[in-house]
Design a protein around this motif. Structure first.
Motif, short mmCIF file in Angstrom:
data_model
loop_
_atom_site.label_atom_id
_atom_site.label_comp_id
_atom_site.label_asym_id
_atom_site.label_seq_id
_atom_site.Cartn_x
_atom_site.Cartn_y
_atom_site.Cartn_z
N UNK A 146 55.16 37.69 47.26
CA UNK A 146 55.57 38.95 46.63
C UNK A 146 54.60 39.37 45.53
N UNK A 147 53.96 38.40 44.86
CA UNK A 147 53.04 38.77 43.78
C UNK A 147 51.80 39.51 44.31
N UNK A 148 51.57 39.43 45.62
CA UNK A 148 50.43 40.18 46.18
C UNK A 148 50.62 41.69 46.02
N UNK A 149 51.83 42.13 45.72
CA UNK A 149 52.02 43.57 45.46
C UNK A 149 51.28 44.00 44.19
N UNK A 150 50.88 42.99 43.38
CA UNK A 150 50.15 43.32 42.15
C UNK A 150 48.65 43.50 42.38
N UNK A 151 48.20 43.26 43.61
CA UNK A 151 46.76 43.39 43.88
C UNK A 151 46.25 44.79 43.54
N UNK A 152 47.01 45.79 43.93
CA UNK A 152 46.54 47.17 43.71
C UNK A 152 46.48 47.52 42.23
N UNK A 153 47.57 47.30 41.44
CA UNK A 153 47.42 47.60 40.01
C UNK A 153 46.38 46.72 39.32
N UNK A 154 46.22 45.47 39.78
CA UNK A 154 45.20 44.61 39.17
C UNK A 154 43.80 45.18 39.46
N UNK A 155 43.61 45.70 40.67
CA UNK A 155 42.32 46.31 41.00
C UNK A 155 42.07 47.53 40.10
#
Ligand SMILES: [Zn+2]
Length: 288
Positions: A146-155
């Protein structure tokens, strides 16, 4: 055509079409609806989302604060390739775990979950331009969480830091305690400079309480009120300050004004949260 024939034709189309469920904005609510599942062609592909986040931008859309037209939201998430058109490259074969860059660098017609139907559905058709221009990226299976949803805001945060990288920053000021703000204060020492001074300005007491409970290194957490402006004013004239404004867009101008009024020193500002064009036009009219 007779009723009987029309009925047969309708039943035939039901039998031939595939359907999937979607969370659809409808009459000021969000409802589960069946949508027809179109087969991808050429460079198009379809994905089945595994995890999709709901960020503050989505919430602004749901509250009617933005006029993005897509009836289906969702621009942060991971998915599996479910079906491919004949021209889709081999690295995006069926079953591949992928994440999607929701924003095309040069074509405003592709903004996933904003003007193109997003990830909050069982099956998402990704247009050819997004596939051809590399916005669908294969992931390693270690990202299946589920934490992979943070990939976009982290990018988005990493890109903002990239733009600030030649500023020789010694102090980071972050306005906003949403996902982007929290990622920024946690990422700054790695991406800008080790030991960087961080001031994190919050919108609400609840947000501040959350940050104090889940501390991020040496960040000074404070409300964006008189106490916050006093903290900003304490920075010396010699400080090299990077400011990240990561608030909802209707708060951007107020934060910008605060930063310009109270921070001394060499300042560089990134309006990561965007702005309301109408407000800027209004300011222009007032000042001209
Ligand atoms: Zn978002």
């Amino acid at each position: 055509m007779s009723c009987w024939r029309r009925g047969c034709r309708y039943l035939w189309s039901l039998a031939m079409n595939q359907w999937h469920r979607a969370l659809v904005r409808h009459d000021g609510k969000v409802v589960v609806m069946n949508r027809s599942t179109r087969k991808p062609e050429g460079y198009e592909l379809t994905v089945s989302p595994i995890y999709a986040g709901l960020c503050r931008t989505d919430i602004q859309m749901l509250r009617g604060l933005r006029d993005d037209p897509s009836p289906i939201l969702g621009h942060e998430g991971i998915a599996r390739v479910a079906e491919v058109g004949k021209d889709v490259p081999a690295n995006l074969a069926l079953g591949t775990l992928v994440c999607l860059n929701p924003t095309h660098r040069s074509d405003p017609a592709f903004l996933l979950g904003h003007n193109v139907e997003g990830l909050l559905q069982e099956n998402v058709l990704i247009p050819a331009i997004a596939v051809r221009d590399g916005l669908v990226m294969p992931l390693s299976t270690v990202h299946h969480s589920a934490t992979a949803t943070l990939l976009e805001p982290l990018a988005a945060v990493d890109y903002a830091f990239e733009l600030l990288s030649d500023h020789n920053t010694d102090t980071l000021v972050v306005f906003g305690d949403g996902v982007i703000g929290h990622l920024a204060v946690r990422d700054a020492a790695d991406k800008l400079v080790a030991g960087i001074r961080i001031q994190h300005l919050h919108h609400t007491e609840q947000g501040l309480a959350w940050s104090r409970r889940y501390e991020a290194g040496a960040a000074q957490c404070i409300l964006n009120n008189a106490a916050g402006t006093a903290l900003l004013s304490s920075l010396s004239e010699g400080a090299r300050v990077a400011v990240l404004i990561a608030t909802p867009r209707n708060a951007t101008l107020a934060c910008l004004e605060t930063a310009l009024r109270y921070i001394r020193g060499e300042i560089r500002i990134n309006l990561l949260g965007g702005y309301q064009q109408m407000l800027l036009r209004l300011c222009y009219l007032v000042s001209s």
